[in-house]
Motif scaffolding. Structure first.
Motif, short mmCIF file in Angstrom:
data_model
loop_
_atom_site.label_atom_id
_atom_site.label_comp_id
_atom_site.label_asym_id
_atom_site.label_seq_id
_atom_site.Cartn_x
_atom_site.Cartn_y
_atom_site.Cartn_z
N THR A 20 0.83 -1.20 0.00
CA THR A 20 0.00 0.00 0.00
C THR A 20 0.87 1.25 0.00
N TYR A 24 0.74 4.15 -2.73
CA TYR A 24 0.58 5.57 -2.45
C TYR A 24 1.65 6.38 -3.16
N LEU A 29 0.63 10.17 -3.69
CA LEU A 29 0.14 10.61 -2.39
C LEU A 29 1.32 10.78 -1.43
N ILE A 54 -2.22 9.86 6.50
CA ILE A 54 -3.01 9.19 5.45
C ILE A 54 -3.81 8.03 6.05
N ARG A 58 -7.79 7.66 6.12
CA ARG A 58 -8.45 6.52 5.47
C ARG A 58 -9.36 5.79 6.45
N GLU A 63 -11.83 9.84 1.23
CA GLU A 63 -11.35 9.28 -0.02
C GLU A 63 -9.97 9.82 -0.34
N ILE A 64 -9.27 9.07 -1.20
CA ILE A 64 -7.90 9.44 -1.56
C ILE A 64 -7.82 10.88 -2.07
N ASP A 65 -8.75 11.28 -2.90
CA ASP A 65 -8.72 12.63 -3.44
C ASP A 65 -8.87 13.68 -2.35
N ILE A 67 -7.97 13.26 0.73
CA ILE A 67 -6.73 13.22 1.49
C ILE A 67 -5.64 13.99 0.75
N ARG A 68 -5.64 13.86 -0.55
CA ARG A 68 -4.68 14.60 -1.36
C ARG A 68 -4.80 16.10 -1.07
#
Lengths: 144, 144
Positions: A20, A24, A29, A54, A58, A63-65, A67-68
């Motif tokens: 993972t 990332y 990320l 992160i 999570r 969501e990843i976006d 978090i970005r």
DNA sequence: GCTTGCTCCTCTAGTCGCTAGAGGAAGTAC
DNA sequence: GTACTTCCTCTAGCGACTAGAGGAGCAAGC
């Protein structure tokens, strides 16, 4: 001193699994760390903090976006935090909707299993309710 | 009479989208219907009932595999319904866990957005809580 | 008959957030 | 020197769809 960590150590410290972490990095990320002579990734303390950030986000379901964006904000501490606030509020709304939906669902499942007389399928309340949407209390769609 | 339906009509009647119906056929959840001369799928009333069953079960969050089992059970009404009951009970447990997890999460998000003083990122409670897991009340993982 | 426009067909590829596995190299312990 | 672990890259797979390309069928109007 806050020395260098292998990817395995970083995984143990942060609770994010090795593949993972690489993932990332791939999606941008986590910055690509320097490598050792042998070509292995070498992480610093800041990377571990970022990974923990992160992971926590999570765990909270961001969501990843999102978090970005949050990470970008974190990198610029003099910016107003309205954007971070908005992301959290948005997510709160999502979570609340999901809770409401799941609560309705729970009620229906309870009706199902309580109504089940453990006889045969022909008279099974579980099957019956699934077959007849009209008979049930669940009328609003949306992701459960 | 319970005549023949095109895939579009079946979609409108059942609330399942056209590509999703084809997908269900592909994975064997819905039997492949007969075709017209022109090669178009032609559904009957039983197919529509099956689709409605699937849709309802999906709305309730049952996984495809669980639905597959439920459909098999539905096809054999003289079987004992213990299996259907077990699936519903299992799912109820999952849903209850999910509600508990989301409720904890909601509390934490509320703490975040309520603590946010709408200043700068440097002092933003949202970012802060995300950065410091130790500071937060959320300690059990699991899918939210 | 002919065109317009809608629905349908198949097929491939993409979504999200990872996870699993192959096949090989580097580092550590004895 | 050899066994063992960890690391590397790469590709493919998960679940449950969704999107789009490129083409064919079909009903209605002219």
């Amino acid at each position: 001193m806050t020395g260098a960590y292998t990817i395995g150590e970083a995984a143990r410290e942060s609770g994010v699994k090795v593949p993972t972490i690489r993932y990332y990095e791939e999606i941008g990320l986590l910055p690509a760390p320097p490598r050792t002579e042998g070509g292995r990734r070498s992480y610093g303390a800041a990377d571990l903090r970022r990974l923990a950030f992160i992971r926590h986000a999570r765990e909270l379901g961001f969501e990843i976006d999102a978090i970005r964006t949050l990470l970008q904000l974190q990198d610029q501490p003099d910016q107003p935090c309205a954007a971070a606030d908005a992301i959290a509020r948005d997510h709160l709304v999502t979570v609340e909707r999901r809770i409401a939906s799941l609560t309705a669902l729970r009620a229906e499942l309870q009706r199902m299993v309580e109504g089940c007389s453990h006889g045969h399928v022909a008279s099974c309340r579980v099957i019956e309710i699934l077959a007849d949407h009209g008979e049930c209390a669940h009328h609003e769609g949306g992701r459960a």
